[in-house]
Design an enzyme around this catalytic site. Sequence first.
Site, short mmCIF file in Angstrom:
data_model
loop_
_atom_site.label_atom_id
_atom_site.label_comp_id
_atom_site.label_asym_id
_atom_site.label_seq_id
_atom_site.Cartn_x
_atom_site.Cartn_y
_atom_site.Cartn_z
N CYS A 67 39.74 -136.78 59.34
CA CYS A 67 39.90 -135.63 58.44
C CYS A 67 39.89 -134.30 59.19
O CYS A 67 40.16 -133.26 58.59
CB CYS A 67 38.82 -135.63 57.36
SG CYS A 67 37.16 -135.43 58.02
N ASP A 69 37.22 -132.76 60.50
CA ASP A 69 35.95 -132.03 60.43
C ASP A 69 35.23 -132.09 61.78
O ASP A 69 35.18 -133.13 62.41
CB ASP A 69 35.03 -132.63 59.36
CG ASP A 69 35.56 -132.46 57.95
OD1 ASP A 69 36.42 -131.60 57.74
OD2 ASP A 69 35.09 -133.19 57.06
N CYS A 93 35.99 -129.12 55.56
CA CYS A 93 36.10 -128.89 54.12
C CYS A 93 34.77 -128.38 53.55
O CYS A 93 33.75 -128.35 54.23
CB CYS A 93 36.51 -130.18 53.42
SG CYS A 93 35.26 -131.48 53.49
N CYS A 136 31.41 -136.85 54.89
CA CYS A 136 30.83 -135.56 55.28
C CYS A 136 29.33 -135.68 55.47
O CYS A 136 28.77 -135.13 56.43
CB CYS A 136 31.15 -134.50 54.23
SG CYS A 136 32.92 -134.17 54.05
#
Length: 158
Positions: A67, A69, A93, A136
């Site tokens: 993603c 991150d 995000c 996350c």
Amino acid sequence: SPGGSKPIAKGQAMLRCLRSFRRAALAPFRRMYHPNVVDHYENPRNVGSLDTKDENVGTGLVGAPACGDVMKLQIRIDEEGTIQDAKFKTFGCGSAIASSSYATEWLKGKNVDEAAKLQNQEIASHLNLPPVKLHCSMLAEDAVKAAIENYKKKKTKA
């Protein structure tokens, strides 16, 4: 200035426009996410850096290639093994930023051994993350563990 408006007035108008745009852009985010995520995203706690050369500071840098991150989390630990401070910088995000922010708050005042037991479920539960955003909280857990490992490595060299 042309049109008779003053530069300060134009600047204030631009700020109002930007704030309005930000509110409109974040409206879907607010509807989709739990208020705890929105709070930590809009008002992140403990953003910043600690001195990496300090032997009492541990740094964890982790990323999720899927993603994009990237999370840097740092902790400062006193002589008794208590986490006195925690800071983070996250590129990612809103859920990644919120996970980092919450993790730093959770860490402060904890003993290193207790902090090492942090599970991503604690973060995900507090933030009420949707299943698609659980990675996350896993990233934040990994960053905490990496920071603790870095701290311990520095201490064994000292």
